[in-house]
Design an enzyme around this catalytic site. Structure first.
Site, PDB file in Angstrom:
ATOM      1  N   CYS A   2     -12.234   2.036 -18.139  1.00 43.42           N
ATOM      2  CA  CYS A   2     -11.826   2.719 -19.499  1.00 43.42           C
ATOM      3  C   CYS A   2     -12.978   3.685 -19.632  1.00 43.42           C
ATOM      4  O   CYS A   2     -13.726   4.171 -19.001  1.00 43.42           O
ATOM      5  CB  CYS A   2     -12.216   1.536 -20.286  1.00 43.42           C
ATOM      6  SG  CYS A   2     -11.607  -0.162 -19.931  1.00 43.42           S
ATOM      7  N   ASN A 101     -17.102  -0.223 -20.987  1.00 41.24           N
ATOM      8  CA  ASN A 101     -16.415  -0.023 -19.843  1.00 41.24           C
ATOM      9  C   ASN A 101     -17.075  -0.727 -18.571  1.00 41.24           C
ATOM     10  O   ASN A 101     -18.294  -0.539 -18.384  1.00 41.24           O
ATOM     11  CB  ASN A 101     -16.481   1.547 -19.507  1.00 41.24           C
ATOM     12  CG  ASN A 101     -16.042   1.825 -18.086  1.00 41.24           C
ATOM     13  OD1 ASN A 101     -15.037   1.315 -17.708  1.00 41.24           O
ATOM     14  ND2 ASN A 101     -16.858   3.034 -17.420  1.00 41.24           N
ATOM     15  N   GLY A 102     -15.834  -1.588 -18.020  1.00 35.77           N
ATOM     16  CA  GLY A 102     -16.580  -2.471 -16.704  1.00 35.77           C
ATOM     17  C   GLY A 102     -16.052  -3.827 -16.811  1.00 35.77           C
ATOM     18  O   GLY A 102     -15.123  -4.073 -17.647  1.00 35.77           O
ATOM     19  N   HIS A 500      10.610   8.448  24.739  1.00 40.71           N
ATOM     20  CA  HIS A 500      12.237   7.724  24.480  1.00 40.71           C
ATOM     21  C   HIS A 500      12.916   8.891  23.459  1.00 40.71           C
ATOM     22  O   HIS A 500      13.890   8.668  22.990  1.00 40.71           O
ATOM     23  CB  HIS A 500      12.271   6.344  23.804  1.00 40.71           C
ATOM     24  CG  HIS A 500      11.530   5.624  24.928  1.00 40.71           C
ATOM     25  ND1 HIS A 500      12.241   5.117  25.841  1.00 40.71           N
ATOM     26  CD2 HIS A 500      10.438   4.609  24.741  1.00 40.71           C
ATOM     27  CE1 HIS A 500      11.577   3.891  26.431  1.00 40.71           C
ATOM     28  NE2 HIS A 500      10.449   3.926  26.043  1.00 40.71           N
TER      29      HIS A 500
END
Ligand code: F6R
Length: 604
Positions: A2, A101-102, A500
């Site tokens: 955030c 924030n966290g 191939h």
């Protein structure tokens, strides 16, 4: 992830906060809010689900003002995006307001304790517990209270805190999430990132973990957790506003590549508490006789890597399907099938359709998603979240790494639950997973040599990626990354397939082959493939644990830190991301927004 901002000073905080939030919107944008210490002696709080423009519209209908305020732009982790779950959170006594924030890992325990004391919570977030706890501890000294709160919290936080009883003081503290302090002639700021304050000041102090800033109109003071004063001299930021939004990086993609050690750490940590832990513990491995992983693009490539890991560790049959194919193929699945949907956005139309198809057929669905509140997160029976924060560059890097590590963890847990692995082996592999962030850091410290090598590669007409076993799986992602941002033609092949057909594409001088060599028992085989392309004129970049490389100038070599081969994709992919990034950067391309692509593919 955030974004938070705060201001205390001579001016009205509200427009300053809203402007600042615009610069932080890249950190999350499912809701936003602002709170000020209003002139009436109360907090004035406006919170709004949706983009910042929705908050601005609310603010123009209900203007608020004050000389101190905090703001937040949210990227939901706990609790869906809603007005109530938006920040700022105010405690039930209406005394303390907080932006966070966290992730608070012990919020459940703290919440229970506070509820037992009669405190009523309004939201589903982990963050509200901070405001409630602060009010519970408050006895007239906000600095003291913040120290007590910080000591009680487990997890990560950057906090801005205001108290009505001390209306001239804004307090900030951080641990494991960024927080800067801006100082100016008219007031002081807190912010998650420098761009949020650059319009007002280029003088900033960086807070270290467990340091506290006490801001007033007149200046900023700093303290440690013992309340001892700290001295900090503001640094002068020289970035212009545009580049600073990327934290000083030229592109979001490079910023996100560099964030990977933290993202890996956070994602590994996420399975030890909260929702991810509960989901992993709830899955009964023995209930499934088949596992299907379905996804698109890079998320599909993560699934291919996971197939090798699951099959090797669990001896369980795994199918990996492109979601666009799975949805129409009338898949053979039953209620004994676990269908894993891997998606950064959680909104990819084909992956959503694959999920609905799987559910309709009775399979059990598990989402591995980055965006909380997205369709897959809501509709899958259970969901694991990558702890990567918002990813802005269209080419995924950090979320891919977070997806891989969650899939490794799941495979190890399944193997142990199915009795395919001893407890000791489980502990050993878990320790190897825990060591990946440090090894990622080691690779990122060698960025200069990868950049130098990539600058010599922009002239190739084709770049092929080859590998065997799990190296082949991750070669798919290396090739996708390169082609989507550099526009150089690229394919990935299993080393054994070259003869191939694909080897006819090797042209002298024009072809680079990136060869991966992390599989011990197949090292001789991949080196034979290298010899085959070298003898046809290709240049080779060898990535892996192969010290016997470099027998001629044709072969360049980037060694990886020692790692069990099953987890080596987490390291080789970082080298390939940086290689792709620098090839594209040297071509001067729009790396964050490659042509014809979009971050979230919500159409079929
Ligand atoms: C490539 C890339 C895409 C996505 C794909 C799926 O760098 O980012 O290939 O992986 O579009 O998107 P999500 O993960 O949102 O489902």
């Amino acid at each position: 992830m955030c974004g938070i901002i705060g201001y205390v000073g001579e001016e009205n905080a509200v427009p300053i906060i809203v402007e600042g939030l615009k610069k932080l919107e890249y950190r999350g944008y499912d809701s936003a809010g602002v709170a000020v210490c209003g002139q009436n002696g109360f907090f004035d709080v406006i919170k709004q689900k949706g983009r910042l423009t929705a908050l601005e519209a609310r603010l123009s209908e209900n203007p608020i003002a004050g000389n101190m305020g905090i703001g937040h732009t949210r990227w939901a982790t706990h609790g869906e995006p809603s007005d109530t779950n938006s920040h700022p959170h105010v405690g039930s006594q209406n005394k303390i307001a907080v932006v966070h924030n966290g992730i608070i890992e012990n919020y459940r325990q703290l919440k229970e304790r506070l509820e037992q004391k009669g405190i009523a919570f309004a939201s589903q977030t982990d963050s509200e517990v901070i405001a409630q706890l602060a009010e519970y501890y408050y006895s007239g000294d906000l600095l003291d209270t913040v120290i007590k709160v910080a000591n009680a919290l487990e997890g990560s936080y950057a906090l801005g805190i205001m108290c009505l009883d001390e209306p001239d003081m804004l307090v900030a503290v951080k641990k494991d999430n960024p927080l800067i302090i801006g100082v100016s002639g008219h007031g002081q700021f807190i912010a998650s990132d420098v761009p949020a304050v650059l319009k007002h000041t280029n003088k900033v102090c960086y807070l270290n973990d467990k340091e506290i800033a006490v801001l007033t109109k007149g200046g900023a003071r700093f303290f440690n957790m013992d309340r001892e004063p700290l001295s900090k001299t503001p640094e002068t930021v020289t970035w212009d506003i545009d580049s600073a939004e990327k934290g000083g990086f030229e592109h979001f993609m490079l910023k996100e590549i560099m964030e990977q050690p933290k993202v890996l750490r956070d994602t590994i940590q996420s399975v030890h508490s909260g929702g991810n832990k509960e989901v992993i513990e709830s899955l009964e491995a023995a209930r499934f006789d088949k596992l299907v992983i379905t996804a698109c693009g890079s998320a599909y490539n993560a699934g291919v890597v996971a197939k090798y890991v699951f099959e090797r560790l669990c001896r369980l049959s795994v199918e990996v399907e492109l979601a666009s194919e799975f949805r129409y193929k009338d898949a053979i699945i039953s209620d004994k099938t676990l269908v894993i949907l891997v998606s950064q956005s959680g909104e990819t139309a084909d992956t959503i359709a694959a999920m609905r198809e799987a559910k309709a057929k009775g399979a059990f669905t598990l989402g591995i998603v980055n965006v909380v509140g997205s369709t897959i997160a809501k509709e899958a029976e259970v969901c694991l979240f990558t702890a990567a924060g918002p990813e802005i560059a269209v080419a995924t890097t950090k979320v891919f790494s977070a997806q891989l590590v969650l899939l490794y963890i799941l495979a190890v847990r399944f193997a142990a639950a199915l009795g395919k692995m001893t407890e000791e082996a489980e502990r050993g592999l878990s320790a190897e997973i825990a060591a990946l962030p440090g090894k990622a850091e080691e690779i990122l410290s060698r960025i200069d040599s990868i950049q130098k090598y990539a600058s010599t590669c922009i002239g190739y007409k084709s770049i092929f990626f080859i590998g065997r076993n799990i190296d082949y799986a991750i070669a798919l992602e290396g090739s996708l990354k390169l082609k989507e941002i550099s526009y150089i033609h690229s394919e990935a092949y299993a080393g054994g397939e070259l003869k191939h057909g694909p080897i006819s594409l090797v042209e002298e001088e024009d072809t680079l082959v990136v060869a991966l060599s992390n599989c011990g028992r197949l090292r001789g085989k991949i080196m034979s493939n290298v010899e085959q392309v070298v003898s046809r004129g290709a240049k080779v970049l060898l990535i892996g644990s192969c010290q016997d490389a470099g027998q001629s100038g044709i072969i360049s070599y980037i060694g990886l830190p020692e790692v069990p081969e099953l987890f080596s994709p987490s390291l080789s992919v970082i080298v390939m991301q940086l290689f792709s990034y620098y090839v594209a950067a040297n071509k001067g391309l729009d790396i964050d927004k490659p042509r014809n692509l979009a971050k979230s593919v919500t159409v079929e």
